[in-house]
Scaffold this motif. Structure first.
Motif, PDB file in Angstrom:
ATOM      1  N   VAL A 138      38.979 -33.511  -9.949  1.00  0.00           N
ATOM      2  CA  VAL A 138      38.956 -32.867 -11.270  1.00  0.00           C
ATOM      3  C   VAL A 138      37.973 -31.703 -11.309  1.00  0.00           C
ATOM      4  O   VAL A 138      38.090 -30.800 -12.144  1.00  0.00           O
ATOM      5  N   THR A 139      37.017 -31.676 -10.381  1.00  0.00           N
ATOM      6  CA  THR A 139      36.028 -30.596 -10.350  1.00  0.00           C
ATOM      7  C   THR A 139      36.640 -29.242  -9.996  1.00  0.00           C
ATOM      8  O   THR A 139      36.000 -28.210 -10.217  1.00  0.00           O
ATOM      9  N   VAL A 140      37.856 -29.217  -9.446  1.00  0.00           N
ATOM     10  CA  VAL A 140      38.477 -27.930  -9.115  1.00  0.00           C
ATOM     11  C   VAL A 140      39.264 -27.364 -10.293  1.00  0.00           C
ATOM     12  O   VAL A 140      39.773 -26.243 -10.228  1.00  0.00           O
ATOM     13  N   ASP A 165      36.717 -38.032  -9.851  1.00  0.00           N
ATOM     14  CA  ASP A 165      35.659 -37.289  -9.159  1.00  0.00           C
ATOM     15  C   ASP A 165      35.729 -37.650  -7.680  1.00  0.00           C
ATOM     16  O   ASP A 165      34.885 -38.380  -7.150  1.00  0.00           O
ATOM     17  N   THR A 166      36.748 -37.129  -6.998  1.00  0.00           N
ATOM     18  CA  THR A 166      37.135 -37.563  -5.660  1.00  0.00           C
ATOM     19  C   THR A 166      35.992 -37.505  -4.655  1.00  0.00           C
ATOM     20  O   THR A 166      35.844 -38.402  -3.819  1.00  0.00           O
ATOM     21  N   TYR A 167      35.185 -36.468  -4.732  1.00  0.00           N
ATOM     22  CA  TYR A 167      34.121 -36.290  -3.743  1.00  0.00           C
ATOM     23  C   TYR A 167      32.731 -36.503  -4.332  1.00  0.00           C
ATOM     24  O   TYR A 167      31.727 -36.109  -3.736  1.00  0.00           O
ATOM     25  N   HIS A 195      37.167 -41.998 -12.988  1.00  0.00           N
ATOM     26  CA  HIS A 195      36.981 -42.690 -11.714  1.00  0.00           C
ATOM     27  C   HIS A 195      35.863 -41.992 -10.948  1.00  0.00           C
ATOM     28  O   HIS A 195      35.980 -40.814 -10.593  1.00  0.00           O
ATOM     29  N   ALA A 196      34.777 -42.707 -10.695  1.00  0.00           N
ATOM     30  CA  ALA A 196      33.581 -42.129 -10.076  1.00  0.00           C
ATOM     31  C   ALA A 196      33.525 -42.411  -8.582  1.00  0.00           C
ATOM     32  O   ALA A 196      34.073 -43.401  -8.087  1.00  0.00           O
ATOM     33  N   SER A 231      34.593 -43.316   1.172  1.00  0.00           N
ATOM     34  CA  SER A 231      33.412 -42.465   1.347  1.00  0.00           C
ATOM     35  C   SER A 231      32.143 -43.193   0.929  1.00  0.00           C
ATOM     36  O   SER A 231      31.839 -44.251   1.454  1.00  0.00           O
ATOM     37  N   ALA A 232      31.436 -42.650  -0.043  1.00  0.00           N
ATOM     38  CA  ALA A 232      30.170 -43.244  -0.465  1.00  0.00           C
ATOM     39  C   ALA A 232      30.355 -44.408  -1.434  1.00  0.00           C
ATOM     40  O   ALA A 232      29.390 -44.970  -1.929  1.00  0.00           O
ATOM     41  N   GLY A 233      31.591 -44.783  -1.678  1.00  0.00           N
ATOM     42  CA  GLY A 233      31.852 -45.911  -2.555  1.00  0.00           C
ATOM     43  C   GLY A 233      32.002 -45.498  -4.006  1.00  0.00           C
ATOM     44  O   GLY A 233      31.951 -44.320  -4.366  1.00  0.00           O
TER      45      GLY A 233
END
Length: 337
Positions: A138-140, A165-167, A195-196, A231-233
C-alpha cells in the motif's frame, strides 16, 4: 467508533516459513485453538491452482480441497476465509459459497493489476462470498491511487478493503495518512482492514494505531500466532488480542492462543526463526525489496555501508521490482569506483 475486529492469518502468512507444510495435526490444532479463542475471522490458507492437494499443507488448489481438510470442524460462529493471490486460482476452481466451507475470500493484488483484480473480486462476490480486497504494498499508492481504488471499491462493494504493509515500511503517522484518504473516499459500509509486517518493529504499534483510528467505520486488523510470517513476521495475534480485550471490551481467550503457540508454532520458530533482523531492517530502511539486500550480501565483498550506498542508487520505480540485472549493474559500477 463502530466495531473493531481481529483476524488470524497464521495458517496463510505463517506458511511462508514452512512452505505451508504445518502437518495435518497442527493445521487442525491451530484452527481449533484459534476458533476457541473467539477471534472474529480466521484465514485458513491459500487457494492456488498451481499446487496439488496435500493434506499436510494449508495451500490448496480449489475450494473442494478446503472441505477435505477442514470440512468436519466446528467454526463456532467464526468467519472462515481463504486467500487468493490474483492470477493464481481460476474462478472455475471456486465453488459457490453456499457449497463451500469458506465464508469469504481475500484477494491480494499489486497496484498495476488493481482493475482486473477488482473485477475478479466482483466475480467472487457474485458466487456469494464476503470478499476482502487486499492492497499489496500500500506504500506505493499515491493519494490519487488511493482515491481511484476507493472509487472502484464503491462500485463493487467488497466486504472489506485492506491496506497491506508488505515490506513493513509504514510508521503510525504514514498509516494514519493513508487511512485518512481511504476513510473519506470509501463507502462507509466497507470495512477498512490493515495487515502489518515487522521490519521496523512497528507491527504491533501500527496494528493498534489502526484500531484506534478515529472513525465511525468498522476496522479489522490481522495478526498471527507469535508473529509467525513472511520476512520479519507479523503483528502477534496474542498481543493485539490482549490490547483489544483491554481497550475495546473484547473477550478473546488469550490462553487458547498461547496453547496453539506452545503446541503448534514454537517448533517452527526453532527450525526457521522469523522476526526483526538486520537483513529486513536494511531492506525496509532503504524501502527496497529484500531480494536486493540478499543479492548484495551474498557477494561477500561489501560492507553494510557499501550495501546501503548501492541500495540508495536504485531508482524509485525499481525499488520493489526485484531487478537483479540492475542490482548487478549497480554493484559492478560501485566496484569500479
Amino acid at each position: 467508533m463502530r466495531n473493531r475486529y481481529l483476524l488470524d492469518c497464521t495458517l496463510r502468512d505463517g506458511g511462508y516459513i514452512n512452505d505451508w507444510e504445518f502437518g495435518h495435526d497442527n493445521i487442525l490444532n491451530i484452527f481449533e485453538r484459534v476458533v476457541a479463542s473467539g477471534v472474529d475471522v480466521i484465514e485458513i490458507g491459500f487457494l492456488d491452482d498451481r499446487r496439488t492437494f496435500d493434506m499436510n499443507r494449508s495451500i490448496m488448489p480449489d475450494t473442494d480441497s478446503i472441505g477435505r481438510i477442514y470440512g468436519g470442524l466446528d467454526k463456532k460462529g467464526v468467519m472462515v476465509v481463504g486467500m487468493i493471490d490474483y492470477g493464481t486460482c481460476d474462478i472455475s476452481n471456486i465453488m459457490p459459497c453456499g457449497e463451500s466451507f469458506l465464508d469469504g475470500i481475500r484477494v491480494i493484488f499489486k497496484k498495476p493489476k488493481m482493475h482486473e483484480a477488482m473485477e475478479y473480486c466482483r466475480q467472487l462476490k457474485e458466487l456469494g462470498y464476503k470478499v476482502f480486497s487486499q492492497l499489496v504494498s500500500v506504500t506505493v499508492y499515491s493519494d490519487d491511487d488511493l482515491k481511484e481504488i476507493a472509487g472502484i471499491a464503491n462500485d463493487i462493494m467488497p466486504y472489506a478493503l485492506s491496506m497491506v504493509d508488505t515490506y513493513g515500511l509504514l510508521n503510525p503517522t504514514e498509516l494514519k495518512h493513508i487511512m485518512d484518504v481511504l476513510d473519506v473516499n470509501l463507502d462507509p459500509d466497507i470495512i477498512l482492514g490493515f495487515h502489518a509486517h515487522n521490519n521496523f518493529q512497528l507491527g504491533y504499534v501500527n496494528a493498534t494505531t489502526a484500531l484506534d483510528y478515529d472513525s465511525d467505520r468498522d476496522i479489522l486488523v490481522d495478526g498471527t500466532l507469535y508473529g509467525m510470517g513472511k520476512s520479519a513476521g507479523n503483528a502477534p495475534l496474542e498481543l493485539v488480542g490482549m490490547y483489544m480485550n483491554e481497550h475495546y471490551g473484547k473477550e478473546y481467550v488469550i490462553t487458547e492462543m498461547q496453547e496453539a503457540i506452545s503446541t503448534s508454532v514454537m517448533d517452527f520458530q526453532k527450525r526457521s526463526p522469523w522476526g526483526y533482523q538486520l537483513f529486513y531492517y536494511i531492506a525496509a530502511s532503504n524501502r527496497v525489496h529484500p531480494d536486493y539486500v540478499s543479492y548484495l550480501m551474498n557477494k561477500r565483498t561489501l560492507s553494510i555501508t557499501a550495501i546501503n550506498e548501492i541500495l540508495g542508487r536504485i531508482p524509485d520505480d525499481k525499488k520493489l521490482e526485484k531487478d537483479m540485472k540492475l542490482a548487478e549493474s549497480l554493484y559492478m559500477d560501485y566496484q569500479k569506483h
